[in-house]
Design a protein around this motif. Structure first.
Motif, short mmCIF file in Angstrom:
data_model
loop_
_atom_site.label_atom_id
_atom_site.label_comp_id
_atom_site.label_asym_id
_atom_site.label_seq_id
_atom_site.Cartn_x
_atom_site.Cartn_y
_atom_site.Cartn_z
N ALA A 113 138.88 82.89 -17.62
CA ALA A 113 138.09 82.07 -18.54
C ALA A 113 138.94 80.96 -19.14
N LEU A 114 140.17 81.28 -19.57
CA LEU A 114 141.05 80.26 -20.14
C LEU A 114 141.39 79.18 -19.13
N VAL A 115 141.72 79.60 -17.92
CA VAL A 115 142.12 78.63 -16.89
C VAL A 115 140.96 77.74 -16.49
N VAL A 116 139.79 78.34 -16.26
CA VAL A 116 138.65 77.56 -15.80
C VAL A 116 138.16 76.59 -16.87
N VAL A 117 138.15 77.01 -18.15
CA VAL A 117 137.65 76.12 -19.19
C VAL A 117 138.54 74.88 -19.33
N MET A 118 139.85 75.04 -19.20
CA MET A 118 140.74 73.89 -19.32
C MET A 118 140.72 73.03 -18.05
N LEU A 119 140.63 73.67 -16.88
CA LEU A 119 140.59 72.90 -15.65
C LEU A 119 139.25 72.18 -15.47
N ALA A 120 138.17 72.79 -15.96
CA ALA A 120 136.88 72.10 -15.90
C ALA A 120 136.94 70.79 -16.68
N PHE A 121 137.60 70.84 -17.84
CA PHE A 121 137.74 69.61 -18.63
C PHE A 121 138.69 68.63 -17.96
N SER A 122 139.85 69.11 -17.51
CA SER A 122 140.86 68.20 -16.97
C SER A 122 140.43 67.55 -15.67
N THR A 123 139.58 68.22 -14.88
CA THR A 123 139.09 67.59 -13.65
C THR A 123 137.92 66.65 -13.91
N THR B 35 134.98 64.82 -27.16
CA THR B 35 133.98 65.88 -27.28
C THR B 35 134.24 66.97 -26.25
N GLY B 36 134.53 66.55 -25.02
CA GLY B 36 134.87 67.52 -23.99
C GLY B 36 136.13 68.29 -24.32
N LEU B 37 137.13 67.59 -24.89
CA LEU B 37 138.38 68.25 -25.26
C LEU B 37 138.14 69.29 -26.35
N VAL B 38 137.32 68.96 -27.35
CA VAL B 38 137.03 69.92 -28.43
C VAL B 38 136.23 71.10 -27.89
N LEU B 39 135.28 70.85 -27.01
CA LEU B 39 134.52 71.94 -26.42
C LEU B 39 135.43 72.89 -25.65
N ALA B 40 136.33 72.32 -24.84
CA ALA B 40 137.26 73.16 -24.08
C ALA B 40 138.19 73.92 -25.01
N GLY B 41 138.70 73.23 -26.05
CA GLY B 41 139.58 73.91 -27.00
C GLY B 41 138.87 75.03 -27.74
N SER B 42 137.60 74.82 -28.10
CA SER B 42 136.85 75.87 -28.78
C SER B 42 136.64 77.08 -27.88
N GLY B 43 136.38 76.82 -26.60
CA GLY B 43 136.25 77.93 -25.67
C GLY B 43 137.54 78.72 -25.53
N ALA B 44 138.68 78.02 -25.50
CA ALA B 44 139.97 78.70 -25.41
C ALA B 44 140.23 79.53 -26.67
N VAL C 294 129.67 64.60 -35.17
CA VAL C 294 129.36 65.77 -36.00
C VAL C 294 129.71 67.06 -35.25
N LEU C 295 129.36 67.11 -33.97
CA LEU C 295 129.66 68.30 -33.17
C LEU C 295 131.16 68.54 -33.10
N ARG C 296 131.94 67.48 -32.93
CA ARG C 296 133.40 67.64 -32.85
C ARG C 296 133.96 68.21 -34.14
N TRP C 297 133.51 67.67 -35.27
CA TRP C 297 134.01 68.16 -36.55
C TRP C 297 133.60 69.61 -36.80
N VAL C 298 132.37 69.95 -36.46
CA VAL C 298 131.90 71.32 -36.68
C VAL C 298 132.70 72.31 -35.82
#
Length: 250
Positions: free
Chosen positions: A101-111, A5-14, A221-225
């Motif tokens: 924005a791209l860097v922070v969204v991915m690093l927020a997830f990875s940390t 879920t976190g990965l999909v959220l970060a990917g959607s932000g990117a 459901v959130l991940r699929w959407v």
């Protein structure tokens, strides 16, 4: 929260940052990423790692576009051939904001993510064990870059390295720190590959895991959407770009 879920959220932000070139989108993604990192108690790590990437890029963007922007007309100051223009500063600011924005969204997830749980979640969903391990390990390494660079810097200073306060001195120190970091990561990758081979990761067959992952129907459901929405956005951008190219060609 499930790591996927976190990965999909970060990917959607990117995807949002890359699809829509507007400062409001970039600020929204950046604010959401900072808020998520604070809620996950990894804000300090995410910001420290992001600064390593964003600050040098920001200096480069401001130097190139802020001083030598060819389309700039509103001159704020001039230094010989260099001209500080409002258009150049606006363009450089947009690039820096999008990159941040791209860097922070991915690093927020990875940390925030727990690597063993993410790997188990990927393998359970049919991702090959080695690929899942590589993806999870890459995220884990990204989250520790700032810490590794700090340890390398401290070791070099203990051996007599003097980091000068000038911009040139900092660039020299950064080069001396990045080379050992890359060599360390390559050496680690070789050791991990040998360990995986010894533990039978290349053998075929179904695998089980002792690591449990939290999940719920709402998260699924959130991940699929979000995944379908991101795919639709990407397709819309690609189709629009292709249509413009073909229209211009005719």
């Amino acid at each position: 929260m499930n790591p996927l879920t976190g990965l999909v959220l970060a990917g959607s932000g990117a995807v949002a940052c890359l699809a829509w070139a507007h400062w409001a989108v970039w600020l929204a993604v950046l604010a959401a990423s900072v808020g998520a990192a604070a809620a996950g108690r990894v804000l300090g790590k995410a910001v420290a790692a992001a600064l390593v990437v964003v600050v040098p890029f920001a200096l480069w963007a401001l130097a190139i576009h802020g001083l030598f922007f060819p389309e700039g007309h509103t001159v704020l100051a001039s230094f010989g051939p260099a001209r500080v223009t409002a258009e150049g500063l606006e363009y450089a600011g947009g690039i820096v904001l999008r990159t941040a924005a791209l860097v922070v969204v991915m690093l927020a997830f990875s940390t925030w993510v727990e690597i063993p749980v993410l790997r188990a979640a990927l393998v359970r969903r049919g991702v090959p064990a080695q690929l899942g391990y590589v993806l999870a390990t890459a995220l884990g390494l990204a989250s520790t870059v700032a810490e590794r660079l700090e340890r390398i810097r401290e070791a070099q200073e203990a051996r007599g390295l003097v980091v000068r306060k000038s911009l040139g001195g900092r660039f020299v120190a950064a080069r001396l720190q990045v080379v050992p970091l890359v060599l360390q990561l390559v050496d680690e990758a070789g050791e991990r590959a040998a360990a995986l081979e010894a533990r039978g990761q290349t053998l075929p067959g179904r695998r089980t895991s002792y690591v449990d992952e939290p999940d719920s129907r709402g998260q699924r459901v959130l991940r699929w959407v979000l995944a379908m929405g991101s795919l639709a956005v990407v397709l819309a951008v690609v189709v629009s770009a292709v249509a413009r190219v073909l229209g211009g060609g005719r």
